[in-house]
Design a protein around this motif. Structure first.
Motif, mmCIF file in Angstrom:
data_model
loop_
_atom_site.group_PDB
_atom_site.id
_atom_site.type_symbol
_atom_site.label_atom_id
_atom_site.label_comp_id
_atom_site.label_asym_id
_atom_site.label_seq_id
_atom_site.Cartn_x
_atom_site.Cartn_y
_atom_site.Cartn_z
ATOM 1 N N ARG A 160 0.616 2.475 1.887
ATOM 2 C CA ARG A 160 1.967 3.026 1.898
ATOM 3 C C ARG A 160 2.495 3.124 0.455
ATOM 4 N N TYR A 161 3.387 4.079 0.251
ATOM 5 C CA TYR A 161 3.960 4.354 -1.062
ATOM 6 C C TYR A 161 5.456 4.054 -0.983
ATOM 7 N N GLU A 162 5.943 3.178 -1.890
ATOM 8 C CA GLU A 162 7.344 2.754 -1.813
ATOM 9 C C GLU A 162 8.012 2.796 -3.183
ATOM 10 N N GLY A 163 9.322 2.734 -3.158
ATOM 11 C CA GLY A 163 10.113 2.739 -4.377
ATOM 12 C C GLY A 163 10.729 1.390 -4.676
ATOM 13 N N THR A 164 10.097 0.327 -4.210
ATOM 14 C CA THR A 164 10.606 -1.029 -4.449
ATOM 15 C C THR A 164 9.464 -1.964 -4.814
ATOM 16 N N VAL A 165 9.746 -2.978 -5.619
ATOM 17 C CA VAL A 165 8.727 -3.932 -6.064
ATOM 18 C C VAL A 165 8.767 -5.243 -5.287
ATOM 19 N N GLU A 166 9.634 -5.362 -4.301
ATOM 20 C CA GLU A 166 9.831 -6.661 -3.644
ATOM 21 C C GLU A 166 8.563 -7.187 -2.991
#
Length: 315
Positions: A160-166
């Motif tokens: 999956r590709y996300e915009g968060t580093v959590e």
């Protein structure tokens, strides 16, 4: 700030104003060199003090830092002469310190000039996939075992590709015993890059459990495999290689050079070499006083063998 500095799209992400301001806590300094009333070269730098020593170094999470140029068009001899002149000017205007250490981009032309100016130039390496190289040719260049591992991992893992580093931070806290991360700074840099359309996080999960993660950042020329972490418990072979391959696909879609972003051990170097790309020379520019050399060797020994927090890019 001068007009030349505002042309951030023409420079490496590590030279862009927002990155330097964020990574240094607004403590970045600049030396500008002019020719004919125009700024033709800029050297950003970070000066820090520790244990009574003052040093010029790269900010944390910054991979390359050195002069960038906007020199007038000229023949090779004249251009190299201008670069030497600019580096001499930088050298004369740098503040007095006990040490200077930074890596320059593989495409940067200033290593020879720094050598002539009295700096030591050490040879390091990364791997790069040229932007013009077709994806199917990159795939054929990979070692057969590497291709098989990527295929196997792709069947077992969900990407999956996300915009968060959590999720990256959570996995890193869980898996990295001697952690050198500055997570607030990491989060801030990634968020600023993502906001500008220059970052994405890749996550690989096995049955809903995160087993590998990577953070990618890019500018108009290069996409960097910037940070990565993996689960030591996962038995899925090739999980790292799969994320690297997915990152290469993103670089190709954006028509960017892909930079594997160096390596921290012989084992990881061999793994990256299995992708079939030639090692690319990356210069480290160094100047140190004798007493600072001694302090650094002691400090590196303590980090590696006592605190076990040795980290390649953190001087």
């Amino acid at each position: 700030m001068m007009e030349f500095l505002s042309c951030s799209k023409e420079r490496s992400i590590f030279h862009q104003d927002w990155w330097l301001e964020c990574s240094t806590g607004r403590k970045v300094s600049y030396i500008n060199v002019e020719m004919g009333g125009k700024v033709v070269a800029v050297l950003p730098f970070l000066k820090k003090s520790r244990f009574g020593f003052s040093v010029i170094k790269m900010p944390k999470y910054t991979r390359t830092l050195g002069p960038y140029f906007d020199l007038p068009a000229s023949k090779t001899f004249r251009r190299q002469q201008n670069i030497r002149h600019v580096v001499d000017e930088f050298t004369s205007r740098l503040p007095k310190t006990h040490g200077v250490r930074f890596f320059i981009d593989p495409e940067n032309e200033s290593a020879f000039a720094f050598k002539l100016a009295g700096f030591k130039v050490y040879q390091d390496f990364t791997f790069r996939v040229p932007r013009h190289k077709p994806l199917d040719e990159v795939w054929r260049d990979c070692d057969q075992k590497t291709r098989n591992l990527i295929r196997t991992a792709q069947k077992k893992l969900t990407i999956r590709y996300e915009g968060t580093v959590e999720a990256f931070i959570a996995l890193s806290r869980r898996e990295v015993r001697y952690n050198t991360h500055d997570f607030p700074l990491l989060r801030k840099l990634f968020n600023e890059a993502y906001k500008r359309g220059q970052a994405v996080a890749l996550y690989a999960s096995d049955g809903g459990r995160l087993v590998s993660a990577a953070l990618l950042i890019w500018d108009d020329n290069v996409l960097y495999y910037w940070q990565s972490v993996r689960s030591m418990e996962s038995r899925v072979a090739g999980k790292n290689m799969l994320l690297i391959w997915k990152a290469i696909e993103i670089a190709k879609k954006r028509n960017l050079t892909f930079d594997f972003d160096g390596f921290g051990s012989v084992r990881s170097a061999v793994m990256l070499a299995s992708f079939g790309q030639k090692p690319v020379f990356q210069a480290e520019i160094v100047r140190e006083t004798f007493i600072y050399q001694v302090e650094r060797r002691i400090n590196n020994f303590v980090r590696r063998y006592i605190t076990k927090k040795s980290y390649k890019y953190d001087f």
